[in-house]
Write a protein that holds these residues in place. Structure first.
Motif, short mmCIF file in Angstrom:
data_model
loop_
_atom_site.label_atom_id
_atom_site.label_comp_id
_atom_site.label_asym_id
_atom_site.label_seq_id
_atom_site.Cartn_x
_atom_site.Cartn_y
_atom_site.Cartn_z
N TYR A 88 34.75 56.70 54.61
CA TYR A 88 35.98 55.73 54.03
C TYR A 88 37.01 56.27 55.32
O TYR A 88 37.18 57.40 55.59
N MET A 137 32.10 61.97 45.64
CA MET A 137 32.77 60.51 45.64
C MET A 137 33.42 60.09 44.29
O MET A 137 34.35 59.52 43.94
N SER A 138 32.65 60.65 43.25
CA SER A 138 33.12 60.34 41.84
C SER A 138 34.61 60.94 41.63
O SER A 138 35.09 60.42 40.75
N ILE A 141 37.03 57.82 43.63
CA ILE A 141 36.51 56.45 43.69
C ILE A 141 37.78 55.84 43.25
O ILE A 141 37.80 54.53 43.89
N ASP A 142 38.66 56.21 42.23
CA ASP A 142 39.83 55.52 41.81
C ASP A 142 40.76 55.29 42.82
O ASP A 142 41.54 54.63 42.76
N TYR A 146 37.43 48.79 49.01
CA TYR A 146 36.81 48.29 49.93
C TYR A 146 37.41 47.40 51.02
O TYR A 146 38.07 46.48 50.63
N PHE A 153 35.11 51.69 53.25
CA PHE A 153 36.04 51.66 52.36
C PHE A 153 37.34 52.57 52.77
O PHE A 153 37.32 53.23 53.88
#
Length: 183
Positions: A88, A137-138, A141-142, A146, A153
């Motif tokens: 990202y 990444m969990s 993620i918020d 993308y 990302f």
């Protein structure tokens, strides 16, 4: 038909309506199953020498007949180089895009990656800096969205600022706080 002619015909046919498409060095391999690995590398070299392919960086090429003029070639190359990893846009690149950094180096993008850290020179196009993370990444993620134009990302401003501290990046005289004080 000679391999170089076969490659040229394939590129013409697959790029008739597209521009700016990048290819990994392995992308054309299926067209030439009869070639040894050395002969395949020589074919790519000949295609580059003839001006059919342009090398963007190690392992990434563009069709010279339909070059990427989007200004996003470094992002596209980064996505292609680390296709097997989660990546990202963050750090200085994300903060510069948000208008919080005024001193961003030209032709330089910073990408956080689950792959190894590296600075990849892309010649006249610039440099891609990959910064390794082991963070799941969990957990973030918020704070990611993308970016379809860049094929990657993108970190929120809050995450990009947190990444600056997490990766010990200097923020002295670099970050301009927004007038409303909200980041």
């Amino acid at each position: 038909m000679q391999p170089l002619q076969r490659l040229e015909r394939w590129l013409l046919a697959s790029n008739s309506a597209k521009t700016g498409r990048l290819y990994s060095s392995a992308a054309f391999r299926a067209l030439f199953p009869e070639l040894s690995q050395g002969a395949y590398r020589a074919l790519l070299h000949r295609a580059e020498k003839r001006g059919l392919l342009e090398r963007v960086c190690q392992g990434v090429y563009q069709y010279a007949g339909a070059p990427d003029n989007s200004g996003l070639i470094l992002f596209h190359a980064a996505a292609l180089l680390r296709v097997r990893h989660f990546n990202y846009i963050s750090l200085e690149t994300a903060l510069s895009d948000a208008g919080l950094i005024s001193q961003m180096p030209m032709a330089w993008v910073t990408v956080i990656s689950t792959g190894r850290s590296a600075e990849i020179s892309c010649g006249r196009f610039g440099t891609i800096e990959f910064v390794h993370t082991e963070r799941p990444m969990s957990q973030i993620i918020d704070h990611l969205a993308y970016d379809a134009d860049r094929h990657l990302f993108r970190a929120s401003t809050k995450l990009a600022l947190a990444d600056m501290h997490r990766f010990n990046r200097s923020t002295i005289d670099l970050i301009q706080e927004p007038e409303d004080g909200i980041v």
